[in-house]
Design a protein around this motif. Structure first.
Motif, PDB file in Angstrom:
ATOM      1  N   LYS A 143       2.091 -19.440 -90.343  1.00 27.22           N
ATOM      2  CA  LYS A 143       1.870 -18.441 -89.291  1.00 27.22           C
ATOM      3  C   LYS A 143       0.641 -18.768 -88.446  1.00 27.22           C
ATOM      4  CE  LYS A 143      -0.515 -15.294 -92.520  1.00 27.22           C
ATOM      5  NZ  LYS A 143      -0.495 -13.941 -93.108  1.00 27.22           N
ATOM      6  N   TRP A 144      -0.388 -19.348 -89.075  1.00 32.01           N
ATOM      7  CA  TRP A 144      -1.598 -19.708 -88.340  1.00 32.01           C
ATOM      8  C   TRP A 144      -1.335 -20.890 -87.407  1.00 32.01           C
ATOM      9  CZ3 TRP A 144      -5.060 -16.076 -88.527  1.00 32.01           C
ATOM     10  CH2 TRP A 144      -5.152 -15.273 -89.666  1.00 32.01           C
ATOM     11  N   ALA A 147       0.628 -19.701 -84.373  1.00 34.78           N
ATOM     12  CA  ALA A 147      -0.274 -19.024 -83.431  1.00 34.78           C
ATOM     13  C   ALA A 147      -1.102 -20.046 -82.662  1.00 34.78           C
ATOM     14  CB  ALA A 147      -1.191 -18.060 -84.191  1.00 34.78           C
ATOM     15  N   GLY A 148      -1.527 -21.110 -83.349  1.00 33.03           N
ATOM     16  CA  GLY A 148      -2.288 -22.157 -82.689  1.00 33.03           C
ATOM     17  C   GLY A 148      -1.487 -22.871 -81.616  1.00 33.03           C
ATOM     18  N   ILE A 150       0.945 -21.552 -79.831  1.00 34.27           N
ATOM     19  CA  ILE A 150       1.035 -20.632 -78.688  1.00 34.27           C
ATOM     20  C   ILE A 150      -0.228 -20.714 -77.841  1.00 34.27           C
ATOM     21  CG2 ILE A 150       1.227 -18.212 -77.993  1.00 34.27           C
ATOM     22  CD1 ILE A 150       3.803 -19.427 -79.132  1.00 34.27           C
ATOM     23  N   VAL A 151      -1.383 -20.751 -78.501  1.00 29.02           N
ATOM     24  CA  VAL A 151      -2.655 -20.874 -77.776  1.00 29.02           C
ATOM     25  C   VAL A 151      -2.699 -22.192 -77.005  1.00 29.02           C
ATOM     26  CG1 VAL A 151      -5.163 -21.101 -78.035  1.00 29.02           C
ATOM     27  CG2 VAL A 151      -3.925 -19.389 -79.363  1.00 29.02           C
TER      28      VAL A 151
END
Length: 228
Positions: A143-144, A147-148, A150-151
């Protein structure tokens, strides 16, 4: 009781055999996928294929890439999945045209490309080895890392308009770190039985490797490119 124990051992043995087969097939298909990638890159550079730049270019690339990915996932249980995957890697090779052309414009461009290739291969070997032998569970990274990514996408889109060299460096460094960790995550998914389809597994690891190479090459071009 003894019969039940034997059946349990047999089931564990079969499970390990399946996981080993998926991992082996993944590595073979990953190696095979490098051939159309190199061919696509060669064709793109030799023919000086024009590539649409800017925001529209990136959106077009993402639309085509996600179309390929969708088709691969739909056909991953048949031989058509392999064919579509290889076609996708040829397309991704073509997409290397701008960065390879720019890098080859340096007097040490060939050296930079080989350095990026060697660095990528080293990262793959180290991360895959750690994922295979480590007893630590890396599944929580998923999940991390998502998210990375997407950033990274948002930062890349923003920098198309901002054109900041410092932001380009930050994005590339983050990309190398994130996709290196993704190799760890994706390989362990196979080892632990979370991924049982070698075509899907190859696609994921291929994208990890591709992004590491591109961003390593971008960093080397920014820091070590020579016009002399």
């Amino acid at each position: 009781m003894n019969q039940n124990i034997q059946q349990t051992y047999d089931m564990l043995g079969n499970t390990q055999l399946v996981r080993h087969r998926v991992l082996r097939n993944t590595y073979w298909l990953l190696a095979l996928s490098m051939i159309p990638t190199v061919l696509g890159a060669f064709v793109g550079v030799q023919l000086h294929l024009p590539m649409m730049g800017g925001g529209m270019g990136m959106l077009l690339f993402m639309a085509i890439a996600f179309g390929f990915i969708f088709a691969i996932e739909k056909t991953k249980d048949s031989s058509a999945g392999v064919a579509i995957l290889l076609a996708f890697t040829f397309f991704m090779g073509l997409m290397l045209t701008p960065i390879l052309t720019r890098t080859l414009g340096f007097s040490n461009g060939g050296t930079l490309i080989m350095t990026a290739f060697g660095g990528t291969a080293s990262i793959l070997a180290v991360m895959a080895s750690v994922a295979t032998v480590s007893k630590r569970d890396f599944s929580a990274l998923g999940k991390w890392l998502f998210a990375g990514v997407i950033v990274l996408i948002l930062a890349s889109l923003a920098n198309i308009f901002l054109g900041l060299s410092a932001l380009s460096i930050v994005v590339s460094v983050m990309a190398v770190a994130i996709f290196s960790a993704y190799i760890l995550f994706d390989v362990q998914q196979i080892v632990n039985g979370g991924e049982t389809n070698y075509i899907s597994a190859t696609l994921r690891i291929y994208l990890d490797v591709y992004n590491i190479f591109v961003n390593l090459l971008a960093l080397l071009g920014l820091g070590g490119g020579s016009r002399d």
